[in-house]
Every structure is written in C-alpha cells, then in structure tokens.
Design an enzyme around this catalytic site. Structure first.
Site, PDB file in Angstrom:
ATOM      1  CB  CYS A 384      62.823  48.751  84.591  1.00 60.60           C
ATOM      2  SG  CYS A 384      62.877  49.079  82.213  1.00 60.60           S
ATOM      3  CG  HIS A 519      64.791  44.262  85.299  1.00 59.87           C
ATOM      4  ND1 HIS A 519      62.994  44.990  85.627  1.00 59.87           N
ATOM      5  CD2 HIS A 519      64.527  45.378  83.649  1.00 59.87           C
ATOM      6  CE1 HIS A 519      62.283  45.263  84.262  1.00 59.87           C
ATOM      7  NE2 HIS A 519      63.608  45.444  83.546  1.00 59.87           N
ATOM      8  CD  GLU A 521      63.123  42.908  89.165  1.00 56.06           C
ATOM      9  OE1 GLU A 521      64.223  43.847  89.071  1.00 56.06           O
ATOM     10  OE2 GLU A 521      62.357  42.853  87.895  1.00 56.06           O
TER      11      GLU A 521
HETATM   12  N1  GLN Z   1      58.951  50.194  78.543  1.00 50.40           N
HETATM   13  C1  GLN Z   1      59.947  50.725  78.832  1.00 50.40           C
HETATM   14  C2  GLN Z   1      60.678  50.855  78.147  1.00 50.40           C
HETATM   15  O1  GLN Z   1      60.762  50.080  77.298  1.00 50.40           O
HETATM   16  C3  GLN Z   1      60.150  49.869  79.900  1.00 50.40           C
HETATM   17  C4  GLN Z   1      60.439  48.758  79.690  1.00 50.40           C
HETATM   18  C5  GLN Z   1      60.490  47.675  81.262  1.00 50.40           C
HETATM   19  O2  GLN Z   1      60.113  48.370  82.765  1.00 50.40           O
HETATM   20  N2  GLN Z   1      61.278  47.360  81.198  1.00 50.40           N
HETATM   21  O3  GLN Z   1      61.431  51.660  77.750  1.00 50.40           O
END
Ligand code: GLN
Length: 547
Positions: A384, A519, A521
């Site tokens: 992410c 994600h 995970e």
């Molecule tokens: N802050 C980033 C976004 O909002 C990444 C979010 C995250 O890593 N879950 O896109």
C-alpha cells in the site's frame, strides 16, 4: 436458522486474549466438523474502527465486503478461514446511529426511544442477522464486564439467552488468576468478583476460561467452581503458550470444546467425540522447530505498538511456516533515516518491507529504505503506502522526475501518487470529494486486478491472470506516469480491470522487488500462507545465503 450462540465476555482486566480464545474455539469446532461464524460486538462509540489510530487501538482489519473492523476479526479469519463480513462486527456508534436514523425517519412515531428495548433490540437483531446454515455463532463482547458502555450489549445477550433458551446459548467468561508472590498463590477472588458482576446483570456463565501464568491447583479450580456456580470441569485453565497457533491445541487439552459440546448435549458426559487437530499440531511444530531463520526490516511508523501491524506480523510468520524458517522482525522507525544513512541499519537484513501507513511523517525515510533495497538488490516488499513510496522513489531516482511526490503530503507539481475521487465498484461509480468525510471513504474491500502474464507476481500467484485482494487507501499511483516509469524499468504487472489503477509494480532486473496497492496480509492464514509472503520469505532465505 437454528444456530447455537456462544457469548464470550471478559472480566478482571482487558487483554486476556478473548479474541484468540474465540478464534481458537471456532477452530476447534471446525476440527469437529461444525460450521462456525464469529462476530464481535464492540461497545465503543466510534461507528467503526476506521478512524481510530492503530497506535491506540491496533490495526483496522478490512473484510472482502469493505468493512473496517476490529483486529479480532483478523484472528477469527486466520484461525477458521471463514471470511469475515460487514455483518460480523458492530459498535455502539453503529447501533446508535441506526436507531437515531430510524427515529428521525419516524419509525418509532409516538414512542419514547430508549436503551431498553430499542438499543438492545438493535443489538439482538444484529446478532441474529445474516445467518444461514451456521451451527455455531461465537459472539465476543469487547471490553470487560463493569464497563458502562458494555451494559446494553450484556443486556441484549442476556435477553437472547432467555429468548433462545439454554439449549441454544452458552456464556463463556474469560478471567485472570493473578499470582501473588508473597502468598505464593494464584488468587481466585478477582474471578469471583467478575462473575458476581456478570450475575448482577443477569448472566450466569457456563464456562470459565481462567488465564494464569502457571498451573492452577485442583483446589483452586474447585473453589472457583463452588463460588461461581460452574461445574469443576468447566473451569478451564488457559495458561500462556509460546505461539498463538498452539492456543487451539492448548484449549483442547484442557477440554474447552469437549465441555462446550457436553453443555449443549451434543456429547455425552463420558464421550470425547472425534476431533482432527493435525493442522494445528503441524503449524505449532513448524513455528517451534524451524530449520533456519531470516531477518526482515519493517520500516514504518507506529512501530511502538505491534498490534498496529497485527496481520502483517502474522503473515510474515506464515511466510516463515511456508519456508520452515523463523522470521525475525526488525522494526525500524522510518524517521530515523531522514537524518541518518539507512545502510548501517539495513545491511545484514535479508529483506526490507515498507508497510501500509498514512501521512507524511517518516515518508522520506521510507523512500530511502526503498533506494537501499533497490540498489543493493535486497528483497523489497512494499504494501500500500510501501508501493506508493517505491513508485515515488523510482520516479525521482530512475525516471528523473525530481519533484515526484504524493498529494497526501501536500500540493506537488508531480503527483505521481494522487487522490482518488472516482472509481468503479462492480458496476457502480463511487465518488468522493477532497473535503468529504474521513470515515468510510477509502477504496475499501476486495477488488480484482489483472496480472501481466509471465510477470513475477503472476508466477507467484501460480500463473493466475486475475486475482482479488483487499484494499484500504485513499490515494492511488497516477497511471498518467505509467509510461515514463515503465521506460525507466519498473513494470506495472497488475492493473485494475479497466486499466486505470496500478495495483502491482515490480522490477524484473531485481531478485525480488514487488509493490502492491492492496493488503495481502489480510488474507494470509497459518494453514494457507499468502503466496506473496511465502515468496518474499523464500527470497529472503536466498538473500541470507548470500550474506
Ligand atoms: N496513505 C495511503 C493512501 O491513503 C496508503 C494507505 C495505506 O497504506 N493503507 O492511499
């Protein structure tokens, strides 16, 4: 719907592992061939945990259907493999906002809206909702008995016991037996008080899970049974274990599942029934007796509260299980790299991981960690925000886009990562304004991605060309920069089906460099490690042989 309901409450102190106990009980019932569902009722006032700091509350777990939920739902999924849904977690905030919305609509016209029956009915309806052929529904109540905000939940589950009858409801209470050194004894009094507190709201527990740091003498168990009005065999010791994946085995040894089924009359008093725990024995063995070890540096924020990265932590353990190695984690606060060279911290690690995160603080440090991993050819996994950092790093240092940045960190002339204001969810267009609400406005839940045939990720996913993974982010890598980045050598190996949103990037000339916008995970299980984590740890094993 004829499910049996098991309500799990906690007393004495918080952090007793109620969530793990519920998850493990789910796993044990499954090991006996039953279909289970797990739910969490959270008494706090936030509508969901999405707006809470993971630093305070631990990670926010995202479901396939896009709910931002309590991290215990992560345990439930990891132990049972049953995908959690929106309808598996509710908070006081959600219940009240629904009740108040109904009041405004006029649904209760003429009536006085009260905690009993309106709020308790809403909780009851939630517990009974969205079920089909589940045989057991395990409902964990957050917090500890005696909390003011927990009262409506306790009242609702009390009423459910009355409504469904004892044959379909069971109350399990989790307590602590503290060891008092001066007396050389485990003390039962706090447990007695906690059960009294439950009794005062009309709930008699049927099974007690007693956490203790040492064996509970028979005498003490007898005493608890006597004072708390619970059968002696149903005072279940819950001693500390060295790996959470041994908790199902440990509870089984102490008779939790057997006693529960006896309680429901599904097993006779002398009958232990059949249970297949080979899966859990195998996992515990692999965790305890690895054949080697690797060290992964996790460069992020919030690194003081490990619960903030609960699923990540577990997924790395699963990657270790897949490769028969122990995965040591070296948590590094990324801000450190803003004033110091990352090399001394990262030399010697077998892989670098930049996890998800929010906000500008520490981002330049994360970018430095990416540079180190890319140039030194150390396996890199960006998740992410970690993918976004990898793309910004490549833009600045390979593609020559010097001012590349993310609009999350403020206005920028080169928004290589930018705010997402419109996207497709199924056939529906989702929209969001720059100044809109913060709660529940991210790209959330499972979305498909198309993989480039022959790419590293496609191989990792067993040759698949379409995958579905869970998202939780507001910003996106800006596809307008894709061509320039590809010319610089970064391959966009996963895209949203419409080709608009970059989902995965990789460097083919690097041993293992993958950034994913989602994600992974969240979907990893100890008995089914996520392929990306299994592959990343395998690459770290290779790396460890080079050092
Ligand atoms: N802050 C980033 C976004 O909002 C990444 C979010 C995250 O890593 N879950 O896109």
């Amino acid at each position: 719907m004829s499910a049996r309901f098991i309500f799990v409450t906690g007393g004495v102190v918080s952090s007793l592992g109620k969530g793990l106990a519920s998850a493990s009980l789910g796993a044990l019932l499954q090991a006996r061939g039953h279909k289970v569902r797990l739910r969490k009722l959270d008494p706090y006032l936030n509508v969901d945990p999405g707006t809470m700091s993971p630093y305070q509350h631990g990670e926010c777990f995202v479901t396939d259907d896009g709910a931002e939920t309590d991290l215990d739902l992560g345990h439930y999924e990891r132990f049972t493999g049953v995908s959690a849904r929106q309808s598996d977690n509710v908070t006081t905030g959600r219940i009240y906002s629904d009740v108040i919305a109904r009041e405004r609509r006029g649904d209760y016209l003429g009536g006085t809206v009260q905690v009993i029956p309106h709020v308790t009915d809403a909780i009851r309806d939630f517990v009974l909702s969205d079920l089909s052929d589940e045989e057991f529904v395990i409902c964990e109540i957050g917090g500890t008995v005696g909390d003011i905000e927990g009262l409506p939940f306790l009242e609702a589950i009390r009423q459910l016991g009355n409504e469904l009858g004892r044959a379909r409801t069971c109350y399990i209470h989790c307590t602590l037996l503290p060891y008092v050194g001066a007396a050389g004894e485990l003390k039962t009094k706090p447990t007695q008080h906690s059960v009294k507190e439950l009794l005062s709201v009309g709930i008699q527990p049927d099974i007690l899970l007693c956490r203790a740091d040492r064996d509970i003498p028979k005498n003490e168990r007898r005493k608890i049974a006597l004072f708390c009005n619970v059968k002696e065999g149903r005072v279940i010791p819950a001693l500390d274990v060295d790996t959470i994946y041994d908790v199902p085995n440990a509870y089984h040894r102490e008779g939790l599942d057997t006693e529960l089924l006896r309680y429901f009359g599904l097993l006779g008093e002398d009958d232990d029934g059949d249970v297949d725990l080979s899966r859990w024995h195998d996992i515990a063995h692999r965790v305890r007796a690895p054949e080697g070890e690797v060290t992964i540096a996790i460069v992020g924020k919030y690194t003081v509260l490990l619960d903030a990265y609960k699923s990540l932590n577990e997924a790395l353990t699963h990657g270790g299980i897949a490769n028969n190695v122990r995965v040591n984690l070296k948590w590094i606060e990324s801000e450190v790299f803003e004033s110091a060279d990352p090399a001394p911290h990262l030399e010697g690690v077998d892989g670098v991981l930049v996890p998800g995160g929010f906000g500008e603080r520490g981002s330049e440090g994360k970018i430095k960690a990416v540079t180190f991993a890319r140039e030194r050819k150390v396996p890199y996994f960006g998740i992410c925000l970690g993918m976004q950092m990898a793309v910004i790093e490549a833009a600045r240092n390979i593609a020559g886009i010097d001012h590349a940045s993310s609009t999350e960190f403020g206005p920028t002339p080169e928004p290589v990562v930018g705010l997402l204001t419109e996207w497709m969810k199924g056939n529906q267009l989702e929209k969001r304004g720059i100044t809109g609400d913060m709660g529940g406005t991210m790209r959330l839940g499972a979305y498909p991605a198309h993989l480039k045939p022959g790419s590293l990720v496609s191989q990792i996913y067993g040759g698949a060309t379409e995958i579905k993974e869970r998202h939780r982010h507001r910003y996106e890598v800006n596809a307008a920069y894709k061509d320039r980045l590809e010319q610089a050598g970064m391959v966009f190996s996963g895209m949203s089906p419409d080709g608009e949103l970059p989902e995965i990037v990789e460097f083919p000339d690097h041993p293992w460099f993958v950034g994913v916008q989602y994600h992974p995970e969240l979907k990893s299980k100890p008995f089914d490690p996520h392929p990306l984590f299994a592959s990343f740890v395998a690459a770290a094993v290779q790396q460890s042989r080079l050092v």
